[in-house]
Design a protein around this motif. Structure first.
Motif, PDB file in Angstrom:
ATOM      1  N   SER A 142     -15.048  12.835 -20.996  1.00 47.76           N
ATOM      2  CA  SER A 142     -16.333  12.215 -20.670  1.00 47.76           C
ATOM      3  C   SER A 142     -17.366  12.748 -21.650  1.00 47.76           C
ATOM      4  CB  SER A 142     -16.726  12.572 -19.239  1.00 47.76           C
ATOM      5  OG  SER A 142     -16.980  13.971 -19.127  1.00 47.76           O
ATOM      6  N   PRO A 143     -18.603  12.236 -21.582  1.00 44.55           N
ATOM      7  CA  PRO A 143     -19.644  12.806 -22.448  1.00 44.55           C
ATOM      8  C   PRO A 143     -19.839  14.306 -22.221  1.00 44.55           C
ATOM      9  CG  PRO A 143     -20.369  10.704 -21.566  1.00 44.55           C
ATOM     10  CD  PRO A 143     -19.080  11.031 -20.880  1.00 44.55           C
ATOM     11  N   GLN A 144     -19.519  14.774 -21.012  1.00 45.19           N
ATOM     12  CA  GLN A 144     -19.660  16.193 -20.714  1.00 45.19           C
ATOM     13  C   GLN A 144     -18.401  16.999 -21.059  1.00 45.19           C
ATOM     14  OE1 GLN A 144     -20.426  13.729 -18.269  1.00 45.19           O
ATOM     15  NE2 GLN A 144     -22.511  13.791 -19.123  1.00 45.19           N
ATOM     16  N   LEU A 145     -17.263  16.319 -21.198  1.00 44.57           N
ATOM     17  CA  LEU A 145     -15.996  17.003 -21.483  1.00 44.57           C
ATOM     18  C   LEU A 145     -15.228  16.211 -22.547  1.00 44.57           C
ATOM     19  CD1 LEU A 145     -14.048  19.357 -20.577  1.00 44.57           C
ATOM     20  CD2 LEU A 145     -12.913  17.621 -19.152  1.00 44.57           C
ATOM     21  N   SER A 146     -15.215  16.704 -23.770  1.00 44.85           N
ATOM     22  CA  SER A 146     -14.493  16.013 -24.830  1.00 44.85           C
ATOM     23  C   SER A 146     -12.989  16.143 -24.606  1.00 44.85           C
ATOM     24  CB  SER A 146     -14.851  16.597 -26.200  1.00 44.85           C
ATOM     25  OG  SER A 146     -14.338  17.922 -26.310  1.00 44.85           O
ATOM     26  N   GLU A 147     -12.224  15.310 -25.285  1.00 47.74           N
ATOM     27  CA  GLU A 147     -10.775  15.395 -25.162  1.00 47.74           C
ATOM     28  C   GLU A 147     -10.275  16.745 -25.658  1.00 47.74           C
ATOM     29  OE1 GLU A 147      -7.579  13.063 -27.556  1.00 47.74           O
ATOM     30  OE2 GLU A 147      -8.054  11.851 -25.801  1.00 47.74           O
ATOM     31  N   ALA A 148     -10.857  17.221 -26.747  1.00 46.34           N
ATOM     32  CA  ALA A 148     -10.450  18.523 -27.280  1.00 46.34           C
ATOM     33  C   ALA A 148     -10.738  19.636 -26.269  1.00 46.34           C
ATOM     34  CB  ALA A 148     -11.168  18.799 -28.599  1.00 46.34           C
ATOM     35  N   GLU A 179     -16.461   9.987 -31.371  1.00 44.64           N
ATOM     36  CA  GLU A 179     -15.922  10.954 -32.318  1.00 44.64           C
ATOM     37  C   GLU A 179     -14.886  11.856 -31.652  1.00 44.64           C
ATOM     38  OE1 GLU A 179     -16.240  11.685 -35.675  1.00 44.64           O
ATOM     39  OE2 GLU A 179     -17.038   9.660 -35.690  1.00 44.64           O
ATOM     40  N   SER A 180     -15.146  12.238 -30.404  1.00 43.43           N
ATOM     41  CA  SER A 180     -14.209  13.116 -29.711  1.00 43.43           C
ATOM     42  C   SER A 180     -12.866  12.436 -29.512  1.00 43.43           C
ATOM     43  CB  SER A 180     -14.780  13.529 -28.348  1.00 43.43           C
ATOM     44  OG  SER A 180     -15.014  12.391 -27.523  1.00 43.43           O
ATOM     45  N   ALA A 181     -12.880  11.110 -29.303  1.00 44.29           N
ATOM     46  CA  ALA A 181     -11.633  10.377 -29.126  1.00 44.29           C
ATOM     47  C   ALA A 181     -10.850  10.322 -30.433  1.00 44.29           C
ATOM     48  CB  ALA A 181     -11.915   8.958 -28.623  1.00 44.29           C
ATOM     49  N   VAL A 182     -11.554  10.172 -31.548  1.00 42.03           N
ATOM     50  CA  VAL A 182     -10.877  10.158 -32.846  1.00 42.03           C
ATOM     51  C   VAL A 182     -10.255  11.528 -33.127  1.00 42.03           C
ATOM     52  CG1 VAL A 182     -11.137   9.804 -35.329  1.00 42.03           C
ATOM     53  CG2 VAL A 182     -12.414   8.372 -33.732  1.00 42.03           C
ATOM     54  N   GLU A 183     -11.012  12.598 -32.847  1.00 39.53           N
ATOM     55  CA  GLU A 183     -10.474  13.942 -33.048  1.00 39.53           C
ATOM     56  C   GLU A 183      -9.252  14.172 -32.163  1.00 39.53           C
ATOM     57  OE1 GLU A 183     -11.132  16.291 -35.263  1.00 39.53           O
ATOM     58  OE2 GLU A 183     -12.473  14.816 -36.169  1.00 39.53           O
ATOM     59  N   GLY A 184      -9.324  13.664 -30.931  1.00 37.97           N
ATOM     60  CA  GLY A 184      -8.169  13.776 -30.047  1.00 37.97           C
ATOM     61  C   GLY A 184      -6.969  13.025 -30.580  1.00 37.97           C
ATOM     62  N   ALA A 185      -7.224  11.854 -31.197  1.00 37.31           N
ATOM     63  CA  ALA A 185      -6.130  11.076 -31.777  1.00 37.31           C
ATOM     64  C   ALA A 185      -5.493  11.813 -32.943  1.00 37.31           C
ATOM     65  CB  ALA A 185      -6.646   9.711 -32.246  1.00 37.31           C
ATOM     66  N   VAL A 186      -6.313  12.460 -33.777  1.00 40.73           N
ATOM     67  CA  VAL A 186      -5.780  13.255 -34.886  1.00 40.73           C
ATOM     68  C   VAL A 186      -4.892  14.369 -34.346  1.00 40.73           C
ATOM     69  CG1 VAL A 186      -6.375  14.837 -36.758  1.00 40.73           C
ATOM     70  CG2 VAL A 186      -7.702  12.751 -36.434  1.00 40.73           C
ATOM     71  N   GLU A 187      -5.372  15.051 -33.310  1.00 35.50           N
ATOM     72  CA  GLU A 187      -4.590  16.133 -32.707  1.00 35.50           C
ATOM     73  C   GLU A 187      -3.276  15.611 -32.136  1.00 35.50           C
ATOM     74  OE1 GLU A 187      -7.277  17.719 -29.876  1.00 35.50           O
ATOM     75  OE2 GLU A 187      -8.607  18.613 -31.382  1.00 35.50           O
ATOM     76  N   THR A 188      -3.320  14.414 -31.554  1.00 32.04           N
ATOM     77  CA  THR A 188      -2.110  13.836 -30.982  1.00 32.04           C
ATOM     78  C   THR A 188      -1.089  13.505 -32.061  1.00 32.04           C
ATOM     79  OG1 THR A 188      -3.330  12.906 -29.120  1.00 32.04           O
ATOM     80  CG2 THR A 188      -1.196  11.921 -29.607  1.00 32.04           C
ATOM     81  N   VAL A 189      -1.551  12.928 -33.174  1.00 33.23           N
ATOM     82  CA  VAL A 189      -0.635  12.619 -34.277  1.00 33.23           C
ATOM     83  C   VAL A 189       0.011  13.908 -34.796  1.00 33.23           C
ATOM     84  CG1 VAL A 189      -0.469  11.744 -36.636  1.00 33.23           C
ATOM     85  CG2 VAL A 189      -1.824  10.502 -34.952  1.00 33.23           C
TER      86      VAL A 189
END
Length: 465
Positions: free
Chosen positions: A331-337, A127-137
Motif C-alpha cells: 500500500s502507500p504506507q507499506l511498499s512491496e519491498a 515505483e515500489s511495484a517496479v522495484e518489487g518486480a525486479v526483486e522477483t525476477v
C-alpha cells in the motif's frame, strides 16, 4: 484466501507471474542461468561504413507505425533473436525465418497497441511495484538484484531500460485484468458438459504431464571433450537416481535448471507445453519412471515422471496439501519491498523458535484466514494461483518459504502436512471450473488482443530485413 483462499479454484496467473512469463523471452532465462538478449549492436555487428554520397537508406529504418509510434527494423531483429534463442533452448524445430519475422512484427504491433491503450486508460504502476518486480525476477533466477544488474551491464543492457520494460509489462497485465477477466463466465452447464466429455474420453485423451528434470548444462562454446565429460556426469546422476537416490536432492546438487529449488518439478501441463523431445522420451514410462540423459540445446536432461493425467482434468486420486500463510498487501504506507523485509523478519523469528507462526498470522496477516492462524485447510492441485501453489509444492512439511510475491500481495507460507485422497463430486466440479476458466481466459485474451489491434491505426512501411 480471499487471497490465496478466495483464489482457490482459480488458475489465472498473477500479475508478476504473467510479467515474468512475458519477460522471459527478453531475458532469455533458461537452464544455464540468466542470459539477457544480445544487444542490438552485437546483433547487427560492427557499425556500418558511411553510406555513399546520395544514398538515402540508413542503418535503421521504420517498418511500421502504430497510432503514430514507430517500430524499427532493429527492434524486430532484436525480438527475432530472442525468439530464436528461446526456441533453441527448448529443443524445438526452428520455423522458416520469413514466417517468424512476419509473426514477430504482428506480435509487436499488438503489444504496442495494448501498451498505448494501457497508458491512456489511467492505469499506473508505482515505483515500489517496479522495484518489487525486479526483486522477483532476480529471486526466480536465484540471484541477487545486484547480480542481476551486473549481468545486464555485462551484456550491454541499460538497467533503466530493463526497468522500463518491466513497467510496460505490468501496465499491460493490469489492463488485461481489468478488461478481460470480467468477460470470463463459467456456467454450471459448461461444467456438466466438460465432466461428461472427460468421462467419455478415456485413453484417447492426450495426457498432461508433470515432469521433474535435472539439467547438466553444456556451454555453447564447449569442446567435444567437454561435452563428453558432461554427458558422463549426467549418466552418473541418472544411475544414482535409478539406484534409489532422492531425485529432489540430486536436482538440488547437480541441476543447472531454474527448477532445482522445487526438486526439479516443472508442474502439471498439457503435453504440447513441453518440448517434444521430453514428451517422446517419457511417453512409455509409468509414474516414477526415469529417462535420459536427453540432449537439448541447453545440455543433458534427466527426466522423472511425477504425474500423468488426462489433458485438462486431474485424476480422481490427488495429493492434497494443508498449509497456512501470512499475507501483507502493499500500500502507500507499506511498499512491496518493505512487506518482503517484514515477512523475512517474521520468518526468522519462527525458525529461531522465538515466535509461533499461527500467532504471527493472527496478529499480522491481512487475509481472511488470519483468524484461523493463517490455516488454508486442505487444498488439491489447481486450487491456488500458480505462483503461490508452485512455492507451496516446493516445501516439505513444516518448512517455511521465503517471502513470495503473488497477485494478492506478499506471502509467507508454511506447509503443515500432505495426504493422498479421492476427489469428491464437489471438488471435481470446482476443479473443472478452474480448468474451464483458464481455457476461457486464454480465448478471451486472444480475442481482446485482436480487438485492440483492430482499433489501432497501423501503417506498414519497409519490410523488415
Amino acid at each position: 484466501m480471499n487471497n490465496p483462499s478466495s483464489a482457490k479454484f482459480s488458475l489465472v496467473p498473477g500479475i508478476l507471474s504473467a510479467l515474468v512469463c512475458a519477460l522471459l523471452p527478453a531475458l532469455a532465462v533458461h537452464a544455464q542461468g540468466l542470459r539477457p538478449v544480445v544487444p542490438a549492436q552485437r546483433l547487427l555487428g560492427p557499425a556500418a561504413a558511411p553510406a555513399p554520397a546520395g544514398a538515402t537508406r540508413q542503418a535503421d529504418y521504420i517498418v511500421a507505425v502504430v497510432n503514430s509510434e514507430p517500430i524499427t527494423n532493429t527492434e524486430v531483429r532484436v525480438r527475432l533473436l530472442r525468439t530464436e534463442q528461446q526456441i533453441a533452448q527448448q529443443g524445438l524445430a526452428m520455423p522458416p525465418r520469413r514466417e517468424m519475422v512476419t509473426q514477430i512484427l504482428d506480435r509487436m504491433i499488438i503489444d504496442k497497441a495494448q501498451l498505448q491503450l494501457a497508458k491512456t486508460s489511467g492505469i499506473r504502476v508505482e515505483e515500489s511495484a517496479v522495484e518489487g518486480a525486479v526483486e522477483t525476477v532476480a529471486r526466480q533466477n536465484q540471484i541477487t538484484v545486484e547480480e542481476l544488474r551486473r549481468r545486464l551491464r555485462a551484456d550491454g543492457i541499460d538497467y533503466n531500460q530493463f526497468r522500463s520494460e518491466l513497467r510496460d509489462e505490468m501496465l499491460v497485465s493490469r489492463l488485461r485484468q481489468r478488461e478481460v477477466e470480467p468477460r470470463v463466465v463459467v456456467t454450471e452447464q459448461d461444467i456438466d458438459q466438460f465432466l461428461a466429455e472427460q468421462a467419455g474420453a478415456g485413453a484417447a485423451t492426450p495426457e498432461a504431464l508433470n515432469l521433474a528434470e535435472i539439467l547438466v548444462p553444456v556451454p555453447e562454446t564447449a569442446t567435444a571433450d567437454q561435452v563428453s565429460a558432461l554427458q558422463a556426469r549426467a549418466q552418473q546422476v541418472v544411475e544414482r537416481a535409478r539406484a534409489g537416490g532422492d531425485f529432489a536432492a540430486l536436482a538440488l546438487e547437480f541441476s543447472g535448471s531454474a527448477t532445482r529449488s522445487t526438486g526439479g518439478q516443472m508442474g502439471l501441463r498439457d503435453v504440447d507445453r513441453y518440448p517434444p523431445l521430453f514428451v517422446e522420451a517419457v511417453k512409455t514410462l509409468p509414474v516414477g519412471g526415469l529417462a535420459g540423459p536427453v540432449r537439448s540445446g541447453a545440455g543433458f536432461h534427466i527426466l522423472k515422471v511425477i504425474e500423468k493425467r488426462q489433458a485438462g482434468m486431474p485424476s480422481m486420486a490427488i495429493t492434497q496439501t494443508r498449509a497456512r500463510h501470512i499475507l501483507l498487501r502493499p500500500s502507500p504506507q507499506l511498499s512491496e519491498a518493505a512487506a518482503i523485509e517484514k515477512l523475512a523478519g517474521l520468518r526468522q523469528q519462527v525458525v529461531a523458535g522465538q515466535a509461533d507462526f499461527a500467532a504471527l498470522a493472527r496478529d499480522n496477516s491481512e487475509d481472511a484466514s488470519a483468524k484461523d492462524g493463517g490455516d488454508l485447510g486442505w487444498a488439491g492441485p489447481g486450487l491456488f494461483v500458480p505462483e503461490f501453489e508452485n512455492a507451496m509444492n516446493g516445501l516439505a512439511p513444516n518448512q517455511i518459504s521465503q517471502p513470495l510475491v503473488s497477485r494478492f500481495g506478499v506471502h509467507l507460507i508454511q506447509v503443515l502436512e500432505r495426504r493422498n485422497t479421492q476427489l469428491s463430486p464437489r471438488e471435481q466440479r470446482e476443479l473443472a471450473r478452474s480448468v474451464l476458466r483458464e481455457r476461457k481466459l486464454g480465448e478471451a485474451v486472444a480475442l481482446w488482443a485482436q480487438e485492440v489491434r483492430g482499433r489501432a491505426y497501423v501503417e506498414y512501411r519497409e519490410a523488415p530485413q
